[in-house]
Design an enzyme around this catalytic site. Structure first.
Site, PDB file in Angstrom:
ATOM      1  N   ILE A 124       0.838  -1.202   0.000  1.00 32.60           N
ATOM      2  CA  ILE A 124       0.000   0.000   0.000  1.00 32.60           C
ATOM      3  C   ILE A 124       0.877   1.259   0.000  1.00 32.60           C
ATOM      4  O   ILE A 124       0.586   2.237  -0.692  1.00 32.60           O
ATOM      5  CB  ILE A 124      -0.950  -0.023   1.225  1.00 32.60           C
ATOM      6  CG1 ILE A 124      -1.990  -1.149   1.054  1.00 32.60           C
ATOM      7  CG2 ILE A 124      -1.642   1.318   1.411  1.00 32.60           C
ATOM      8  CD1 ILE A 124      -2.878  -1.388   2.274  1.00 32.60           C
TER       9      ILE A 124
ATOM     10  N   TYR B 208      -3.034  -6.273  16.880  1.00 31.28           N
ATOM     11  CA  TYR B 208      -3.189  -5.531  15.615  1.00 31.28           C
ATOM     12  C   TYR B 208      -4.436  -4.655  15.671  1.00 31.28           C
ATOM     13  O   TYR B 208      -4.390  -3.455  15.356  1.00 31.28           O
ATOM     14  CB  TYR B 208      -3.275  -6.517  14.435  1.00 31.28           C
ATOM     15  CG  TYR B 208      -3.329  -5.824  13.092  1.00 31.28           C
ATOM     16  CD1 TYR B 208      -2.176  -5.362  12.472  1.00 31.28           C
ATOM     17  CD2 TYR B 208      -4.547  -5.616  12.441  1.00 31.28           C
ATOM     18  CE1 TYR B 208      -2.232  -4.720  11.235  1.00 31.28           C
ATOM     19  CE2 TYR B 208      -4.612  -4.973  11.212  1.00 31.28           C
ATOM     20  CZ  TYR B 208      -3.449  -4.522  10.614  1.00 31.28           C
ATOM     21  OH  TYR B 208      -3.511  -3.877   9.402  1.00 31.28           O
TER      22      TYR B 208
HETATM   23  P1  NDP Z   1       3.500  -4.790   3.548  1.00 34.74           P
HETATM   24  O1  NDP Z   1       3.958  -5.868   4.475  1.00 34.74           O
HETATM   25  O2  NDP Z   1       3.375  -5.093   2.097  1.00 34.74           O
HETATM   26  O3  NDP Z   1       4.447  -3.521   3.713  1.00 34.74           O
HETATM   27  C1  NDP Z   1       4.794  -3.046   4.974  1.00 34.74           C
HETATM   28  C2  NDP Z   1       5.761  -1.899   4.814  1.00 34.74           C
HETATM   29  O4  NDP Z   1       6.075  -1.396   6.112  1.00 34.74           O
HETATM   30  C3  NDP Z   1       7.031  -2.291   4.146  1.00 34.74           C
HETATM   31  O5  NDP Z   1       7.397  -1.291   3.222  1.00 34.74           O
HETATM   32  C4  NDP Z   1       8.044  -2.348   5.283  1.00 34.74           C
HETATM   33  O6  NDP Z   1       9.341  -2.019   4.794  1.00 34.74           O
HETATM   34  C5  NDP Z   1       7.487  -1.281   6.208  1.00 34.74           C
HETATM   35  N1  NDP Z   1       7.883  -1.430   7.612  1.00 34.74           N
HETATM   36  C6  NDP Z   1       7.567  -2.429   8.470  1.00 34.74           C
HETATM   37  N2  NDP Z   1       8.163  -2.231   9.654  1.00 34.74           N
HETATM   38  C7  NDP Z   1       8.878  -1.069   9.538  1.00 34.74           C
HETATM   39  C8  NDP Z   1       9.721  -0.346  10.404  1.00 34.74           C
HETATM   40  N3  NDP Z   1       9.967  -0.756  11.670  1.00 34.74           N
HETATM   41  N4  NDP Z   1      10.288   0.796   9.946  1.00 34.74           N
HETATM   42  C9  NDP Z   1      10.044   1.228   8.687  1.00 34.74           C
HETATM   43  N5  NDP Z   1       9.254   0.581   7.821  1.00 34.74           N
HETATM   44  C10 NDP Z   1       8.693  -0.565   8.239  1.00 34.74           C
HETATM   45  O7  NDP Z   1       2.125  -4.265   4.159  1.00 34.74           O
HETATM   46  P2  NDP Z   1       0.852  -3.501   3.527  1.00 34.74           P
HETATM   47  O8  NDP Z   1       1.256  -2.681   2.371  1.00 34.74           O
HETATM   48  O9  NDP Z   1      -0.244  -4.487   3.387  1.00 34.74           O
HETATM   49  O10 NDP Z   1       0.457  -2.573   4.755  1.00 34.74           O
HETATM   50  C11 NDP Z   1       0.702  -1.173   4.796  1.00 34.74           C
HETATM   51  C12 NDP Z   1      -0.166  -0.575   5.893  1.00 34.74           C
HETATM   52  O11 NDP Z   1      -1.555  -0.804   5.584  1.00 34.74           O
HETATM   53  C13 NDP Z   1       0.068  -1.202   7.267  1.00 34.74           C
HETATM   54  O12 NDP Z   1      -0.019  -0.190   8.253  1.00 34.74           O
HETATM   55  C14 NDP Z   1      -1.085  -2.176   7.399  1.00 34.74           C
HETATM   56  O13 NDP Z   1      -1.402  -2.449   8.732  1.00 34.74           O
HETATM   57  C15 NDP Z   1      -2.194  -1.396   6.696  1.00 34.74           C
HETATM   58  N6  NDP Z   1      -3.308  -2.212   6.242  1.00 34.74           N
HETATM   59  C16 NDP Z   1      -3.118  -3.273   5.391  1.00 34.74           C
HETATM   60  C17 NDP Z   1      -4.211  -4.028   4.975  1.00 34.74           C
HETATM   61  C18 NDP Z   1      -4.060  -5.203   4.058  1.00 34.74           C
HETATM   62  O14 NDP Z   1      -5.026  -5.983   3.912  1.00 34.74           O
HETATM   63  N7  NDP Z   1      -2.927  -5.378   3.397  1.00 34.74           N
HETATM   64  C19 NDP Z   1      -5.575  -3.704   5.425  1.00 34.74           C
HETATM   65  C20 NDP Z   1      -5.657  -2.558   6.299  1.00 34.74           C
HETATM   66  C21 NDP Z   1      -4.555  -1.859   6.682  1.00 34.74           C
HETATM   67  P3  NDP Z   1      10.730  -2.619   5.431  1.00 34.74           P
HETATM   68  O15 NDP Z   1      10.460  -4.061   5.763  1.00 34.74           O
HETATM   69  O16 NDP Z   1      11.730  -2.421   4.345  1.00 34.74           O
HETATM   70  O17 NDP Z   1      11.009  -1.775   6.627  1.00 34.74           O
END
Ligand code: NDP
Length: 255
Positions: free
Chosen positions: A23, A162
């Site tokens: 996202i 979560y």
């Molecule tokens: P992904 O797992 O595809 O991406 C997660 C992103 O967060 C990655 O770019 C990762 O990059 C980054 N990230 C995780 N931990 C850290 C950290 N400590 N510091 C910096 N960056 C971090 O997840 P989504 O795209 O699905 O999710 C994005 C957001 O949308 C989240 O907040 C999720 O809760 C929310 N969401 C998602 C839904 C879904 O169905 N997919 C539904 C509703 C909400 P890196 O590992 O390189 O740090």
């Protein structure tokens, strides 16, 4: 001036935490297409650079800043680097997040804390670090990525930390919106429903009944369907909107 001009971000600097995939990347692409210089702030430096290469094809020069959002010092360093290289931050998308499934009787404290540290504490820290600059300049828009999980209890998977973290994001959004509105800074949130990204094993048949059949639209979202709403909340198109949680869930929370 056309109404579409209100969706432009020309000359603006936008930071997307977790902007290297899912996202966050879809949002980063949307903001770049709207004219913003976008900063990808996540931990994986290689993936950050790959995302920046993609962004630079559709918008102004983008920047990768390796950042762990749970680390306040890293957030301060990110803000300073961005300010030096591109100028002060106009838009902050607090998107980085982690998911976890587990029953509450067996989930350990480490699991609870890891989710809270990334999904809620980091939104607080990044908003404070960047908000300080925005309030000082009397301008800025913060968009927090919450979830429909902050509004309802999902099934059949259990994930109390979560859900609680996302409910916290929604209320933190409202708190900061009220506090910073007189200072020219808007704070809003998105609450997406099931979206196809790496965080969710969405195509596993075991989830189909609950995650697809029970959605009024009978499908999940693609990340690109979440991005336009983030652009709306980031841009002047939403100039009188603050403290809102915009639900994008194909109707899931209607039942
Ligand atoms: P992904 O797992 O595809 O991406 C997660 C992103 O967060 C990655 O770019 C990762 O990059 C980054 N990230 C995780 N931990 C850290 C950290 N400590 N510091 C910096 N960056 C971090 O997840 P989504 O795209 O699905 O999710 C994005 C957001 O949308 C989240 O907040 C999720 O809760 C929310 N969401 C998602 C839904 C879904 O169905 N997919 C539904 C509703 C909400 P890196 O590992 O390189 O740090």
């Amino acid at each position: 001036m056309s109404v579409l001009d209100l969706f432009r971000l020309d000359g603006k600097v936008a930071v997307v935490t977790g902007g290297n995939r899912g996202i966050g990347k879809a949002i980063a692409i949307a903001l770049a297409e709207a004219g913003a210089s976008v900063v990808v702030a996540a931990r994986d430096a290689e993936r950050n650079e790959e995302a920046v290469a993609e962004l630079s094809k559709v918008g102004p020069a983008a920047l990768a800043v390796t950042t762990d959002v749970t680390d306040r010092a890293a957030l301060v360093a990110m803000r300073e680097t961005v300010t030096e290289r591109l100028g002060p931050i106009d838009v902050l998308i607090n998107n980085a997040g982690v998911g976890i499934h587990g029953e509450s009787l067996t989930l350990d404290d480490e699991g609870w804390q890891r989710v809270m540290a990334t999904n809620l504490d980091a939104v607080w820290k990044a908003s404070q670090v960047v908000g300080e600059q925005m309030v000082g300049r009397r301008t800025g828009s913060i968009v927090n990525i919450g979830s429909m999980s902050g509004m309802i209890i999902n099934r059949p998977q259990w994930h109390a930390p979560y859900a609680v973290s996302k409910a916290g994001v929604h209320h933190l959004t409202r708190s900061l919106a009220a506090e910073w509105a007189p200072h020219g800074v808007r704070v809003n949130a998105l609450a997406p429903g099931y979206t196809k990204t790496e965080i969710s094993d969405i195509d596993d048949p075991k989830w189909k009944h609950y995650w697809i059949d029970e959605v009024p639209m009978q499908r999940y979202a693609q990340a690109a369907e979440i991005a336009p709403s983030a652009l709306y909340l980031a841009a002047d198109a939403s100039s009188f909107v603050t403290g809102s949680v915009l639900v994008i869930d194909g109707g899931y929370t209607l039942w």
